[in-house]
Design a protein around this motif. Sequence first.
Motif, PDB file in Angstrom:
ATOM      1  N   ARG A 127     -13.030   0.902   4.090  1.00 58.28           N
ATOM      2  CA  ARG A 127     -13.763   0.360   5.059  1.00 58.28           C
ATOM      3  C   ARG A 127     -14.939  -0.561   4.486  1.00 58.28           C
ATOM      4  O   ARG A 127     -14.983  -1.543   4.926  1.00 58.28           O
ATOM      5  CB  ARG A 127     -14.536   1.464   5.727  1.00 58.28           C
ATOM      6  N   HIS A 128     -15.412  -0.332   3.454  1.00 57.13           N
ATOM      7  CA  HIS A 128     -16.391  -1.291   2.770  1.00 57.13           C
ATOM      8  C   HIS A 128     -15.558  -2.329   2.056  1.00 57.13           C
ATOM      9  O   HIS A 128     -16.033  -3.389   1.747  1.00 57.13           O
ATOM     10  CB  HIS A 128     -17.223  -0.560   1.840  1.00 57.13           C
ATOM     11  N   GLY A 129     -14.563  -1.832   1.400  1.00 53.40           N
ATOM     12  CA  GLY A 129     -13.742  -2.866   0.528  1.00 53.40           C
ATOM     13  C   GLY A 129     -13.197  -4.021   1.325  1.00 53.40           C
ATOM     14  O   GLY A 129     -13.128  -5.322   0.836  1.00 53.40           O
ATOM     15  N   PHE A 130     -12.394  -3.535   2.516  1.00 51.67           N
ATOM     16  CA  PHE A 130     -11.987  -4.605   3.407  1.00 51.67           C
ATOM     17  C   PHE A 130     -12.937  -5.738   3.635  1.00 51.67           C
ATOM     18  O   PHE A 130     -12.642  -6.862   3.643  1.00 51.67           O
ATOM     19  CB  PHE A 130     -11.604  -4.126   4.537  1.00 51.67           C
ATOM     20  N   ARG A 160     -14.734  -7.128  11.605  1.00 54.93           N
ATOM     21  CA  ARG A 160     -15.318  -5.989  11.361  1.00 54.93           C
ATOM     22  C   ARG A 160     -14.355  -5.085  12.110  1.00 54.93           C
ATOM     23  O   ARG A 160     -14.235  -3.840  11.690  1.00 54.93           O
ATOM     24  CB  ARG A 160     -16.722  -5.692  11.827  1.00 54.93           C
ATOM     25  N   VAL A 161     -14.072  -5.113  13.404  1.00 61.45           N
ATOM     26  CA  VAL A 161     -13.118  -4.207  14.095  1.00 61.45           C
ATOM     27  C   VAL A 161     -11.786  -4.160  13.335  1.00 61.45           C
ATOM     28  O   VAL A 161     -11.264  -3.158  13.277  1.00 61.45           O
ATOM     29  CB  VAL A 161     -12.863  -4.934  15.676  1.00 61.45           C
ATOM     30  N   VAL A 162     -11.364  -5.172  12.851  1.00 64.39           N
ATOM     31  CA  VAL A 162      -9.816  -5.198  12.210  1.00 64.39           C
ATOM     32  C   VAL A 162     -10.204  -4.462  10.906  1.00 64.39           C
ATOM     33  O   VAL A 162      -9.141  -3.478  10.773  1.00 64.39           O
ATOM     34  CB  VAL A 162      -9.478  -6.633  11.889  1.00 64.39           C
ATOM     35  N   THR A 163     -11.037  -4.824  10.152  1.00 59.29           N
ATOM     36  CA  THR A 163     -11.281  -3.942   9.006  1.00 59.29           C
ATOM     37  C   THR A 163     -11.517  -2.343   9.105  1.00 59.29           C
ATOM     38  O   THR A 163     -10.898  -1.401   8.422  1.00 59.29           O
ATOM     39  CB  THR A 163     -12.333  -4.495   8.206  1.00 59.29           C
ATOM     40  N   ASP A 164     -12.386  -2.117  10.165  1.00 56.91           N
ATOM     41  CA  ASP A 164     -12.533  -0.723  10.420  1.00 56.91           C
ATOM     42  C   ASP A 164     -11.490  -0.097  10.988  1.00 56.91           C
ATOM     43  O   ASP A 164     -11.037   1.256  10.675  1.00 56.91           O
ATOM     44  CB  ASP A 164     -13.889  -0.576  11.409  1.00 56.91           C
ATOM     45  N   ALA A 213      -8.787   0.626   8.201  1.00 55.19           N
ATOM     46  CA  ALA A 213      -9.163   1.716   7.270  1.00 55.19           C
ATOM     47  C   ALA A 213      -8.929   3.155   8.039  1.00 55.19           C
ATOM     48  O   ALA A 213      -8.548   4.141   7.288  1.00 55.19           O
ATOM     49  CB  ALA A 213     -10.576   1.695   6.800  1.00 55.19           C
ATOM     50  N   LEU A 214      -9.144   3.157   9.213  1.00 52.42           N
ATOM     51  CA  LEU A 214      -8.997   4.351  10.144  1.00 52.42           C
ATOM     52  C   LEU A 214      -7.362   4.847   9.998  1.00 52.42           C
ATOM     53  O   LEU A 214      -7.130   5.902   9.893  1.00 52.42           O
ATOM     54  CB  LEU A 214      -9.560   4.369  11.083  1.00 52.42           C
ATOM     55  N   VAL A 215      -6.736   3.775  10.295  1.00 51.97           N
ATOM     56  CA  VAL A 215      -5.263   3.991  10.447  1.00 51.97           C
ATOM     57  C   VAL A 215      -4.617   4.567   9.160  1.00 51.97           C
ATOM     58  O   VAL A 215      -3.933   5.420   9.368  1.00 51.97           O
ATOM     59  CB  VAL A 215      -4.501   2.606  11.005  1.00 51.97           C
ATOM     60  N   LEU A 216      -4.918   3.762   8.099  1.00 53.10           N
ATOM     61  CA  LEU A 216      -4.280   4.332   6.944  1.00 53.10           C
ATOM     62  C   LEU A 216      -4.829   5.534   6.489  1.00 53.10           C
ATOM     63  O   LEU A 216      -4.029   6.556   6.040  1.00 53.10           O
ATOM     64  CB  LEU A 216      -4.759   3.321   5.705  1.00 53.10           C
ATOM     65  N   THR A 217      -6.029   5.880   6.712  1.00 51.37           N
ATOM     66  CA  THR A 217      -6.552   7.334   6.380  1.00 51.37           C
ATOM     67  C   THR A 217      -6.155   8.420   7.189  1.00 51.37           C
ATOM     68  O   THR A 217      -5.207   9.512   6.758  1.00 51.37           O
ATOM     69  CB  THR A 217      -8.204   7.283   6.680  1.00 51.37           C
ATOM     70  N   CYS A 218      -5.862   8.109   8.610  1.00 50.57           N
ATOM     71  CA  CYS A 218      -5.177   9.074   9.486  1.00 50.57           C
ATOM     72  C   CYS A 218      -3.784   9.428   9.004  1.00 50.57           C
ATOM     73  O   CYS A 218      -3.234  10.542   9.105  1.00 50.57           O
ATOM     74  CB  CYS A 218      -5.610   8.891  11.048  1.00 50.57           C
ATOM     75  N   GLY A 219      -3.215   8.160   8.719  1.00 47.61           N
ATOM     76  CA  GLY A 219      -1.640   8.238   8.535  1.00 47.61           C
ATOM     77  C   GLY A 219      -1.356   8.985   7.539  1.00 47.61           C
ATOM     78  O   GLY A 219      -0.638   9.861   7.350  1.00 47.61           O
ATOM     79  N   PHE A 220      -1.956   9.041   6.312  1.00 47.22           N
ATOM     80  CA  PHE A 220      -1.916   9.591   5.248  1.00 47.22           C
ATOM     81  C   PHE A 220      -2.244  11.455   5.359  1.00 47.22           C
ATOM     82  O   PHE A 220      -1.644  12.310   4.799  1.00 47.22           O
ATOM     83  CB  PHE A 220      -2.792   9.404   3.730  1.00 47.22           C
TER      84      PHE A 220
END
Length: 256
Positions: free
Chosen positions: A207-210, A229-233, A236-243
């Motif tokens: 989230r911060h790195g993007f 900001r919407v795209v980066t957040d 990050a959320l999609v990748l985290t939830c996917g894993f």
Amino acid sequence: MALTTKSASKPTDGKRAPGKPAPAPDRPKRYPPSLPALLWRSTVGKKTVLAVTGLIMVGYLVAHLVGNLKIFFGAEEFNSYGHWLRTLGGPVLHYEWALWMIRVVLVAAVVLHGVTAYQLSRRDIAARPVAYVHKRRRASYATRTMRWGGVILGLFVVWHILDLTTLTVNENAETGHPYENTVATFSTWYGNTIYITAMVALGLHLRHGFWSAVQTLGAASPARERALRVVTDTSALVLTCGFISIPVAVMTGVVN
């Protein structure tokens, strides 16, 4: 009888004549630093390296997640995907050559990312050796935990390799069966705890790195800041939830 005079060419036994300056000592010739060296030494160059290596790792994470989600289609498809990774590039490339090339690039990106992050952190501390009297609150929790998140992810990478690549710490693992090995590691409480903790740290780090990468590469602007900001957040959320969905699926019996 003519008087004799001293010759002007008489040797001086190494002594310097009065009023004559001493010869300058020979100095080694210095060449200007190369462009890559100048970029590496500069703060802007280090931030660029940090952003580019971060994007390389994000690209890998996206591809890795897409492949991992095949686990929801059953053992046969997931194991076939694992075999395809090892034969990628064939018959031109030998078995696992392409996979090792990807690993080398990824390791180089991780090392460069970690080194530049550490050096930039030290520069930030050196530029402000005395702490502020009134401490400023950081923009977000992800920003405040960026450094610790990187450490957690570095340790997790080591664990992940030992768990599902070398199968060293996976007690029920069997070579050539990635589906069964994944189910085995997520059937233990410690395997789930380590993985989910690392994925939460990954989400905060992303989230911060993007956003930092977008700013460093000059893509940010006041006009499109909100959309970025919407795209980066969201990314990050999609990748985290996917894993995280994979160990949750094993724990709930969706994948077994």
